[in-house]
Design a protein around this motif. Structure first.
Motif, PDB file in Angstrom:
ATOM      1  N   GLY A 177      -6.448   9.832 -35.810  1.00  0.00           N
ATOM      2  CA  GLY A 177      -6.920  11.012 -35.091  1.00  0.00           C
ATOM      3  C   GLY A 177      -6.295  12.314 -35.556  1.00  0.00           C
ATOM      4  N   ASP A 181      -7.957  15.652 -37.447  1.00  0.00           N
ATOM      5  CA  ASP A 181      -8.227  16.723 -36.480  1.00  0.00           C
ATOM      6  C   ASP A 181      -7.991  18.086 -37.127  1.00  0.00           C
ATOM      7  N   GLU A 184      -4.953  19.876 -36.018  1.00  0.00           N
ATOM      8  CA  GLU A 184      -3.667  19.228 -36.227  1.00  0.00           C
ATOM      9  C   GLU A 184      -3.383  19.139 -37.731  1.00  0.00           C
ATOM     10  N   ASP A 186      -5.369  18.242 -40.097  1.00  0.00           N
ATOM     11  CA  ASP A 186      -6.534  18.811 -40.797  1.00  0.00           C
ATOM     12  C   ASP A 186      -6.660  18.249 -42.212  1.00  0.00           C
ATOM     13  N   ILE A 325     -12.837  15.383 -25.150  1.00  0.00           N
ATOM     14  CA  ILE A 325     -12.503  14.729 -26.419  1.00  0.00           C
ATOM     15  C   ILE A 325     -13.062  13.315 -26.442  1.00  0.00           C
TER      16      ILE A 325
END
Length: 442
Positions: A177, A181, A184, A186, A325
């Protein structure tokens, strides 16, 4: 199942007796009935876990080149956030705020998969889907969660899983995840991450495990990398050391101070704090140390945190299990506003509390539990007309989901709060005994 219940029952009563008896000892604060806690055996990391350790600290996998798993889950902060803000900053320039407060990665080695409802018997073949279980829960009676009760709550509510909303069922998926994200690490895409892994010197160990063909299969390569991170969390003892003062007190190797003992008693007292109703303090089956969470989900009505970027939109609400989410059970609106109960181990080393990071001290958290229902004006803001905006981070249509049954949330406006100032101070003193790294006297 019957045998497990009896063992659990005995553990509860031994602990309750120890709390009482310890106050009667010549040496105050001792546990007169010490037990043996079963901890994980310390052993060298496997090849897979060793690779996972390298990935955990590798900043090159992020778009900024400056963020790794350890950036948000710092080993120096019980694998929690190292900053004092409500969320961490990520993205390509480390300027994008995350959606929620960063949870600790400690004590997840026994976390069950996400489910709805009480534990099923091992031989139960009639396993229902999440939706089926949720539908049953709509009409099921809710049982109070009482500290030191002799049976675990049978409420049909969400439990288990990882993240605040339980959307991941394995440490492998949890690692994936933040990696992708955009707010985060990325990482960009599976393909970009796979190419970086092919260039990383530590992944040479993958060829020993899977052969050279592993580098040709992009998705499998990334899957094995995130699995390696999960193995690292399982095998590395610092993720679940069970070395708090309370652990050693359970084993008879440490004495609690007068304030800590009062705090433990209040923690376990359903007429007072009732913390152990959700944050179980008794040892588990076969001598396993307590995890201080029942892994269930609660809608607490935590105040809205206007410091978050998302809350600049007055129509935005983080509803936990039912979105935004997590999306697979969004239709089960009876769970809207529910978030996972975290462990309280090492909570005293944190600077951010609750899913939205609205609180920054344990004193603020204790005041929330103490005054939410008796003196809500101390917890929530007032509207222009002076009315207290209770449960202001949950849409009105979901206010019925908020827990008003479990003590101390069963009190009402104008009632005497469950705890005095001294009670709160004593509970905080006890919570500090849950920090790892305590060195018992030899």
């Amino acid at each position: 199942m019957y045998h497990r219940t009896i063992v659990w029952f005995l553990g509860v009563n031994l602990l309750a007796g120890a709390v009482f008896a310890a106050e009667q000892q010549t040496l105050p604060g001792e546990n007169p009935n010490p037990i043996h806690l079963v901890r994980q055996r310390v052993a060298p990391l496997s090849v897979m876990a060793s690779i996972g350790r390298e990935i955990f600290f590798d900043t090159s996998l992020s778009s900024s080149g400056k963020m790794s798993c350890a950036s948000c889950h710092s080993p120096d902060h019980a694998y929690g956030p190292p900053n004092e803000g409500p969320v961490m900053l990520g993205g390509p320039t480390l300027s994008l705020p995350g959606a929620r407060a960063v949870p600790s990665l400690t004590y997840l080695e026994r976390q069950p998969a996400f489910s709805i409802g009480p534990d099923k018997d091992d031989g139960n073949e009639n396993v229902r889907s999440l939706t089926q279980q949720a539908e049953i829960g709509k009409t099921a009676d809710r049982v109070q969660k009482i500290a030191m009760q002799t049976a675990q709550s049978a409420n049909i509510v969400p439990q288990g899983g990882l993240f605040w909303d339980g959307r991941a069922n394995s440490l492998q998926l949890q690692a994936t995840g933040p990696l992708l994200d955009p707010r985060e690490m990325d990482g960009g895409s599976i393909e970009i991450i796979a190419e970086k892994l092919r260039q990383a010197p530590y992944t040479k160990g993958f060829s020993q495990l899977f052969g050279e063909n592993i580098f040709e299969n992009t998705r499998l390569l990334v899957a094995e990398a995130t699995f390696a991170v999960g193995r690292y969390q399982i095998e590395e003892p610092s993720f679940h050391p069970y070395t708090s003062k309370y652990d050693y007190w359970l084993e008879g190797k440490a004495r609690l101070s007068e304030s800590e003992m009062r705090g433990l008693r209040l923690f376990n007292d359903p007429e007072k704090a009732n913390c152990a109703g959700c944050h179980t303090s008794q040892p588990g089956f076969n001598g396993r140390p307590p995890r201080f969470t029942d892994t269930q989900y609660e809608a607490l009505g935590t105040p809205r945190n206007l410091a978050l970027a998302d809350t600049r939109d007055p129509n935005y609400f983080d509803l936990g299990v039912c979105g935004p989410i997590r999306k697979d059970i969004a239709a089960q609106t009876q769970f809207c506003g529910m978030f996972k109960t975290p462990t309280l181990r090492n909570t005293a080393v944190r600077h951010t509390f609750m899913h939205n990071g609205v609180y920054h001290t344990l004193q603020e958290v204790m005041d929330f539990y103490n005054f939410r229902d008796t003196n809500p004006e101390k917890v929530y803001p007032r509207a222009a007309d002076g009315a207290v905006q209770k449960y202001n981070d949950i849409p009105v249509k979901y206010h019925a989901n908020v827990d008003v049954a479990d003590p101390p949330f069963n009190r009402h406006l104008g009632d005497t709060p469950a705890m005095t100032d001294q009670d709160e101070a004593d509970i905080i003193a006890f919570l500090k005994t849950l920090n790892d790294g305590y060195k018992p006297e030899q």
